[in-house]
Scaffold this active site. Structure first.
Site, mmCIF file in Angstrom:
data_model
loop_
_atom_site.group_PDB
_atom_site.id
_atom_site.type_symbol
_atom_site.label_atom_id
_atom_site.label_comp_id
_atom_site.label_asym_id
_atom_site.label_seq_id
_atom_site.Cartn_x
_atom_site.Cartn_y
_atom_site.Cartn_z
ATOM 1 N N ARG A 80 2.890 -1.801 -8.262
ATOM 2 C CA ARG A 80 3.877 -2.497 -7.443
ATOM 3 C C ARG A 80 3.412 -2.609 -5.992
ATOM 4 N NH1 ARG A 80 8.986 0.343 -5.752
ATOM 5 N NH2 ARG A 80 10.295 -1.204 -4.721
ATOM 6 N N HIS A 84 3.593 -5.882 -3.458
ATOM 7 C CA HIS A 84 4.273 -5.870 -2.166
ATOM 8 C C HIS A 84 3.312 -6.148 -1.013
ATOM 9 C CE1 HIS A 84 8.382 -3.945 -3.140
ATOM 10 N NE2 HIS A 84 7.873 -4.482 -4.233
ATOM 11 N N ASN A 111 10.425 -1.457 0.689
ATOM 12 C CA ASN A 111 9.216 -0.653 0.487
ATOM 13 C C ASN A 111 9.441 0.853 0.569
ATOM 14 O OD1 ASN A 111 7.419 -2.769 0.036
ATOM 15 N ND2 ASN A 111 7.018 -3.063 2.222
#
Length: 341
Positions: A80, A84, A111
């Protein structure tokens, strides 16, 4: 050899048909030069470090394998992290930068649940010992994402490398560029297209939700207050709602829930079965049934024997890895991933 004046005379002496052919040739030639410059500007290639640090990918793989053998739950967060990074300022490693005033990308709300920064630091340290100042943090993110997927029994793919690291990391840009789990299909398609990704990339990369966990806060509105009237999300299976309410009592923001119950540490096609059964955890998962192209892809993956998901995922990860890259002399190669040089 002809001088330039002789050349100009010969050009003027060409017949009309010859002039037309010459113009067409020059037109195609200039288009070719333009396309070639675009490809070179992209600057990414498989095996970019084959001469400067031939053991780079093996080092990344070895460190990642060591981590995954003792902490497999870090697989999904590390994958992930690459997502991001790429969706904010491109794949430039900016998600890794620290800010003394807590104003970096990693400080943005979307985040705050990222984990595994210390693993990227460990990989970088090993690479710096072997090849100082050669391998970028942005490339480490791309390579680690591939290697954790493989460690979770998912597909492998050839990772293009050659990215360089950015020096800017902004909390506001992260907040505005990262699509929230409450996104509808229109917002999802628009967000991906703005990054140069297709509708197919959207549905394929959503399949990354086959691994990992989520805090209740990311979807609790679907259980208790979907439209502000104390109701539930009608696109979510009622039986699944009942089970989720047990795991996430009203007001619980921190409990972790498996995104793919029963196989959240195995990269497989089960995600699409869940979405088709209206059991996708997020609104963004359910939204895939609200578009003809994304719905068709979901349905096409329901048969294990006919699934193309593993192959498609590798292709879409490569596509995502090309977003806004810095190559050539742009950017830098950080010595420490959390700090600009």
């Amino acid at each position: 050899m002809c001088n330039m004046s002789e050349y100009r005379i010969k050009i003027h002496q060409l017949s009309p048909s010859d002039m037309t052919s010459l113009k067409l040739f020059l037109g195609f030639f200039l288009q070719f030069i333009f396309l070639l410059s675009v490809v070179n500007a992209q600057g990414l290639t498989v095996g970019f470090y084959s001469q400067t640090c031939p053991q780079a990918e093996a080092i990344v793989k070895n460190v990642t394998a060591q981590v995954m053998s003792v902490a497999p739950s870090l697989g999904a967060p590390l994958m992930r992290m690459h997502f991001h990074d790429c969706f904010v300022r491109g794949c430039d490693g900016s998600v890794l930068l620290n800010s003394s005033t807590n104003q970096a990308e990693k400080d943005a709300a979307p985040n705050l649940s990222l984990r595994g920064f210390q693993i990227i630091d460990r990989v970088k340290s090993a690479l710096e010992n072997a090849c100082p100042g050669v391998v970028s943090c942005a490339d480490i993110l791309a390579l680690v994402a591939r290697d954790v997927v493989v460690a979770l029994d998912g597909p492998s793919w050839k990772v293009e490398t050659g990215r360089r690291d950015g020096s800017v990391s902004n909390i506001t840009e992260a907040s505005t560029n990262l699509l929230p789990p409450s996104s509808n299909i229109t917002q999802l398609i628009s967000g991906f297209q703005q990054k140069g990704l297709s509708v197919k990339d959207l549905v394929v990369l959503s399949g990354g939700h086959t691994v990992g966990t989520s805090h209740c806060s990311a979807f609790t509105s679907r259980l208790y207050n979907f439209t502000g009237n104390g109701d539930t999300d009608p696109s979510l299976d009622p039986n699944y709602i009942a089970r989720l309410k047990i795991k996430c009592p009203q007001g619980d923001q921190n409990t972790l829930v498996e995104m793919d119950p029963g196989s959240f540490r195995t990269f497989d096609e089960d995600y699409f079965t869940l979405v088709n059964k209206r059991r996708g955890l997020f609104q963004s998962d359910a939204a895939l049934l609200n578009n003809n192209e994304t719905r068709a892809y979901v349905i096409s993956q329901l048969s294990n024997s006919g699934s193309t998901f593993f192959t498609d995922f590798g292709v879409s990860m490569v596509n995502m890895g090309r977003i806004g890259v810095l190559t050539g002399t742009a950017g830098e190669i950080r010595k420490v991933c959390a700090l600009v040089n």
